[in-house]
Design a protein around this motif. Structure first.
Motif, short mmCIF file in Angstrom:
data_model
loop_
_atom_site.label_atom_id
_atom_site.label_comp_id
_atom_site.label_asym_id
_atom_site.label_seq_id
_atom_site.Cartn_x
_atom_site.Cartn_y
_atom_site.Cartn_z
N PHE A 244 0.82 -1.21 0.00
CA PHE A 244 0.00 0.00 0.00
C PHE A 244 0.86 1.27 0.00
O PHE A 244 0.38 2.34 0.36
CB PHE A 244 -0.95 -0.02 1.20
CG PHE A 244 -1.93 -1.16 1.14
CD1 PHE A 244 -3.07 -1.08 0.37
CD2 PHE A 244 -1.67 -2.35 1.83
CE1 PHE A 244 -3.96 -2.13 0.28
CE2 PHE A 244 -2.55 -3.41 1.75
CZ PHE A 244 -3.71 -3.31 0.98
N ASP A 245 2.13 1.13 -0.42
CA ASP A 245 3.04 2.27 -0.55
C ASP A 245 3.51 2.40 -1.98
O ASP A 245 3.72 1.40 -2.67
CB ASP A 245 4.28 2.10 0.34
CG ASP A 245 3.99 2.34 1.81
OD1 ASP A 245 2.81 2.58 2.16
OD2 ASP A 245 4.94 2.28 2.61
N ILE A 246 3.69 3.65 -2.43
CA ILE A 246 4.33 3.90 -3.71
C ILE A 246 5.30 5.06 -3.52
O ILE A 246 4.99 6.04 -2.84
CB ILE A 246 3.30 4.22 -4.83
CG1 ILE A 246 3.99 4.37 -6.19
CG2 ILE A 246 2.47 5.45 -4.49
CD1 ILE A 246 4.59 3.11 -6.72
N ARG A 247 6.49 4.92 -4.09
CA ARG A 247 7.46 6.01 -4.01
C ARG A 247 7.20 7.02 -5.12
O ARG A 247 6.91 6.65 -6.26
CB ARG A 247 8.88 5.47 -4.15
CG ARG A 247 9.37 4.67 -2.97
CD ARG A 247 10.83 4.27 -3.14
NE ARG A 247 11.02 3.34 -4.25
CZ ARG A 247 12.22 2.94 -4.69
NH1 ARG A 247 13.32 3.42 -4.12
NH2 ARG A 247 12.31 2.08 -5.68
N MET A 248 7.34 8.30 -4.77
CA MET A 248 7.23 9.38 -5.75
C MET A 248 8.51 10.21 -5.66
O MET A 248 8.76 10.87 -4.66
CB MET A 248 6.00 10.24 -5.48
CG MET A 248 5.87 11.44 -6.42
SD MET A 248 4.34 12.40 -6.15
CE MET A 248 4.57 12.98 -4.45
N PHE A 249 9.31 10.17 -6.72
CA PHE A 249 10.55 10.93 -6.76
C PHE A 249 10.28 12.31 -7.34
O PHE A 249 9.67 12.45 -8.41
CB PHE A 249 11.60 10.19 -7.59
CG PHE A 249 12.11 8.95 -6.90
CD1 PHE A 249 13.19 9.01 -6.04
CD2 PHE A 249 11.48 7.73 -7.08
CE1 PHE A 249 13.65 7.88 -5.38
CE2 PHE A 249 11.93 6.59 -6.44
CZ PHE A 249 13.02 6.67 -5.58
N VAL A 250 10.75 13.32 -6.59
CA VAL A 250 10.42 14.71 -6.91
C VAL A 250 11.71 15.51 -6.98
O VAL A 250 12.43 15.63 -5.99
CB VAL A 250 9.47 15.30 -5.85
CG1 VAL A 250 9.09 16.72 -6.23
CG2 VAL A 250 8.23 14.44 -5.69
#
Length: 463
Positions: A244-250
């Motif tokens: 239930f986690d997703i990484r978002m690279f910013v």
């Protein structure tokens, strides 16, 4: 209709519970003007669309893409059953079938060009993207892009012959663009959404660079790009699992900035307030809710160490962009020949894809891109007055001719906090003076639509 009624009931319960919690007395931090910022929640139309994301359809798309054997950029473009050309034609035909239900609102194109030889392209090679464009009803030139890449590879980046299933990298991202295109084709966003499937990523981001450069040359106002690359597996190579986690690279300071722009940003401590960071804050706000059931983990760097992706092509053109990647990668399943060695299965096989997880990531993207397209655009040319010493703060921004704007809000936070957490409604104006010291906090301005959707915040430059 039964699904819609059930969703509405769940939505009402969730909002009611939220309101009940907020009605209880508690200490507001930080102290100061305005109210606590309550994250935007999906309306009934958006909740209904997100409920239609189907793990079985995600599975069917990935299964079909794997069936082409290899989708390497250097593989056959003319074989009807194997290679990147067959994959291209199938994706385009599927997108056309989705567009057929749109009554002309969605169009599908296969823009192509010839890439001349480079370190990873030994011969002149045609690079073809597939783009389904859902044209906005009120602001067609304001654009948001959802993208995945359909090319694949094995250990040798020049090997265009051997099987390269590319189930996770990146049929999983392609499935998101395609599934959202299918669902949203019959809906009408205010701004334009492009559902992109690009080529040449593994050889050097060629397809995305072609797309981003073309949009820039055409003067298209791209206000956000969401790149989905390796988003299909919830388990890592050490047995770890975060379904239930997703990484978002910013990314931080834009690579397209001039030295003067960087100096201005740094002079007011704005290193953590780039346009990409504002897009990331927006995505985190609107995409973590009872419908997506996902936690978006914001990571403030352009990408993972030693890796890159198609978001970089858009960032280099000055467009805000973020990248989604699963929480725990298994590197035995990426950029590897399909084989078993010392009891370990190598290769990007469909066996390792979690279709339910992939579908939840699609819902994160759907919540974000629809909320972006339904809201007004991000305010432009925002300035914070630094001409005199004062404990007040004056902000000015350009008028927006969009008749659907109801007003504006100033958002602010303590400078060491990651998210905006206070909001001050200021009305349908283009300047405001607040009893809030610009020396102590970070401030931004967002537009509010008559439909209730709110834009990402703009961050001011000194002036």
């Amino acid at each position: 209709m039964k699904i819609a009624r059930n969703l509405f009931a769940v939505y009402a319960l969730a909002v009611g519970a939220h309101a009940q919690i907020l009605s209880q007395p508690f200490e507001i931090w930080p102290p100061g003007p305005g109210q606590v910022l309550i994250p935007q929640q999906p309306d009934l139309e958006l909740a209904t669309m997100l409920s239609q994301v189907d793990p079985k359809r995600i599975e069917a798309i990935i299964t079909k893409l794997v069936s082409f054997g290899t989708r390497h950029t250097l593989s056959s473009q003319t074989d009807p059953v194997r290679g990147i050309g067959a994959a291209r034609d199938w994706i385009a035909a599927q997108m056309q079938s989705f567009a057929a239900a749109s009554n002309g609102a969605m169009t599908v194109d296969v823009p192509s060009y010839v890439q001349q030889p480079s370190s990873r392209i030994p011969n002149a090679t045609v690079i073809s993207n597939i783009v389904a464009t859902l044209t906005g009803t009120t602001e067609p030139n304001r654009v948001y892009v959802v993208s995945g890449h359909y090319d694949s590879r094995v250990t040798n980046v020049l090997n265009g012959v051997d099987d390269a299933p590319g189930a996770d990298d990146d049929a999983s991202g392609v499935a998101i663009s395609m599934e959202l295109a299918r669902i949203m084709a019959t809906h009408r966003p205010a701004a334009t959404i492009m559902f992109a499937v690009v080529a040449g990523e593994e050889q050097g981001l060629f397809g995305s660079n072609f797309m981003a450069t073309t949009l820039k040359q055409q003067g298209v106002d791209v206000q956000g790009m969401l790149d989905n690359d390796i988003v299909g597996a919830s388990k890592g190579d050490e047995g770890t699992s975060n379904p239930f986690d997703i990484r978002m690279f910013v990314s931080g300071i834009p690579s397209s900035n001039t030295a003067a722009q960087n100096n201005a940003l740094e002079s007011i401590g704005g290193e953590n307030d780039s346009p990409a960071h504002q897009l990331g804050r927006f995505v985190a706000e609107v995409s973590q809710n009872f419908v997506t059931q996902m936690n978006v983990r914001t990571i403030y760097r352009p990408d993972r160490f030693l890796r890159g992706g198609d978001q970089e092509s858009f960032l280099s053109q000055g467009f805000p962009a973020v990248r989604f990647t699963e929480p725990h990668e298994n590197f035995a399943h990426q950029h590897q020949d399909v084989r078993v060695a010392s009891g370990t299965q190598f290769g990007d096989l469909i066996d390792f894809v979690d279709f339910d997880f992939n579908a939840r990531v699609a819902r994160v993207n759907g919540a974000a891109v629809w909320s972006l397209a339904q809201a007004p655009g991000t305010p432009k040319n925002l300035i914070i007055d630094t001409s005199i010493l004062t404990n007040n703060s004056t902000l000015r921004w350009d008028a927006d001719p969009n008749p659907e704007i109801a007003g504006y809000e100033v958002v602010w936070r303590e400078s060491d906090l990651p998210q905006w957490n206070r909001v001050i409604p200021v009305g349908l104006i283009t300047s405001t003076t607040l009893k809030l010291s610009k020396d102590n906090v970070q401030m931004g301005v967002r537009a509010v639509g008559k439909n209730g959707f709110k834009s990402p915040a703009a961050f001011p430059r000194p002036g």
